[in-house]
Scaffold this active site. Structure first.
Site, short mmCIF file in Angstrom:
data_model
loop_
_atom_site.label_atom_id
_atom_site.label_comp_id
_atom_site.label_asym_id
_atom_site.label_seq_id
_atom_site.Cartn_x
_atom_site.Cartn_y
_atom_site.Cartn_z
NE ARG A 95 2.85 7.77 -6.08
CZ ARG A 95 3.02 6.49 -5.72
NH1 ARG A 95 4.22 6.04 -5.46
NH2 ARG A 95 1.98 5.68 -5.64
CG ASN A 104 -6.15 -7.51 -3.46
OD1 ASN A 104 -6.54 -8.12 -4.44
ND2 ASN A 104 -6.60 -6.31 -3.13
#
Length: 458
Positions: A14, A172
């Site tokens: 990306r 997380n």
């Protein structure tokens, strides 16, 4: 021993770049560099970086750092995943070590946070500790799943989470601390039975819980520290956060900024107290700026040493040295290896390159000083050019103390002007000028009467 494994093998598609994602820079330092520095500042004694895509470039950039590089295999049959990446560092830690897992694309993590995190892990004698955070929008993150006693028993990834698990806001961060022996043993139990078909490091948590190992959760205070960079807009956001952090620290150390949002200073720069920086300044690389300096406007300083009491106004200074109480600008350019002394004035549109410019000397405007050794208390007039290039080679000029170089004079190198030598305005000097001499080199002036009428201009 504290060992850090930094995961930096991702391609970063990306980013749309030929540069490996972790080498994209924030304020002059690659993302991976920030993570490495935070680990080192947290007293980590050994760092192992897992690389894959762009490994040659990453290796080359950090070749002088005391780092172990492990290459992650690539291919269609490779399971990939964070667990597989960590497996590549199997030789780099022992069973009794504390192993800190970090990510190369989260450059905002602070060493102070890692200090507290590691301390919590070691004092709690946990097999694994997870750096967690509470997010308003946890989409895309693995969720921390706790049992009825609030004990962490697994991490579930977004793609594998049930609708109920997706409502969990505790996530997380991707940063873990493990006891070495528990990490190594649990890695062997991983499988690819998940939506991505990868070896998830997070699956270790359920394995350790089932084995009745102690699992800790250390909550992050500033969620921005785990901001991950996956695209150019993420890089921009991260840069703004880092800029704010860096500028704030300079101000806490006694530097004034009129508008810190418009000032870009790289964290490698050193700035003395009571220096004032106005909007638009860019200060980069291995630059040191003394005390009581003033930087105005669109000034850029790169890899340079600036003394105390210096004023720089809309100027570019590259790889140069500026002495105390000197004024540079406006619109001056010090090119590499300009060594400017104390109490000097380098004024409007003056360019100095590969030259020594002595204490108390002045070049007020529109001059070029290239490949020259200029003494003390020398006046360089408007439009003076040190002619240093013959079309093939560069040559040096030498100007002694208290010399005077008149406006529009050309010094054709190699040439020497001794102490108190005077050069008349408009002269082109090709021969040495001795002490106390006035040198005049001009064609004889001729005034022709009636010339304008003869040409029909009147």
């Amino acid at each position: 021993m504290k060992v850090s494994i930094i995961l930096a093998a991702g391609e970063g598609t990306r980013m749309k770049s030929s540069t490996p994602k972790v080498l994209h820079k924030i304020l002059g330092i690659p993302m991976l560099g920030y993570v490495i520095n935070s680990a080192k500042d947290s007293d980590v004694e050994k760092i192992s970086v897992i690389i894959g895509h762009g490994k040659e470039k990453i290796n080359e950039y950090f070749q002088n750092d005391d780092i172990i590089f492990r290459t992650q295999p690539m291919g269609e049959k490779i399971p990939y995943g964070t667990g597989f990446a960590v497996m590549q560092a199997d030789l780099d830690y022992n069973d009794e070590d504390t192993v800190l897992i970090l990510n190369g694309d989260t450059p905002l993590i602070k060493s102070k946070t890692l200090d507290g995190f590691i301390k919590y892990h070691e004092q709690g004698k946990f097999s694994c500790t997870i750096l967690t955070a509470d997010l308003e929008n946890p989409y895309g993150y693995g969720r921390i799943v706790r049992d009825g006693d609030a004990q962490i028993y697994k991490i579930v990834e977004q793609k594998d989470a049930s609708e109920k698990e997706k409502l969990i806001r505790e996530i997380n961060s991707g940063i873990f601390a493990f006891k070495g022996s528990d990490l190594r043993e649990a890695l062997r139990s991983l499988n690819t039975d998940n939506a991505q078909g990868e070896l998830y490091l997070t699956d270790i948590i359920k394995t350790l819980f089932d084995e009745e190992k102690r699992i800790g959760g250390y909550r992050l205070r500033d969620n921005r520290e785990i901001f991950g960079v996956n695209s150019r807009d993420h890089l921009s956001i991260c840069t703004e956060i880092m800029k704010e952090r860096v500028n704030r620290q300079y101000m806490l150390d006694g530097v004034s900024m009129i508008n810190p949002d418009s000032v870009i200073i790289e964290p490698t720069v050193k700035i003395g107290r009571d220096t004032i920086i106005y909007p638009g300044a860019i200060i980069q690389g291995d630059t040191s700026i003394g005390e009581n300096c003033t930087l105005y406007g669109n000034t850029r300083i790169v890899n340079s040493k600036i003394g105390d009491g210096v004023t720089v106004d809309n100027a570019l200074i590259e790889e140069s040295v500026v002495g105390d109480n000197t004024t540079i600008g406006p619109f001056a350019h010090l090119r590499p290896n300009a060594n400017v002394g104390e109490n000097v004035k380098i004024g409007n549109f003056v360019e100095v390159k590969n030259s020594n410019f002595g204490n108390g000397s002045k070049a007020g405007h529109l001059a070029y000083v290239g490949d020259a050794d200029v003494g003390e208390n020398v006046n360089v007039g408007c439009g003076v050019v040190f002619v240093n290039y013959d079309g093939k080679n560069k040559h040096r000029s030498e100007v002694g103390d208290h010399a005077f170089i008149g406006s529009n004079a050309n010094l054709v190198a190699p040439v020497k002007v001794e102490d108190y030598g005077y050069i008349a305005a408009g002269s082109t000097i090709t021969k040495d000028v001795y002490e106390g001499q006035l040198s005049v080199e001009r064609a004889k002036q001729i005034n022709i009467d009636g010339w304008v009428e003869k040409k029909g201009f009147k």
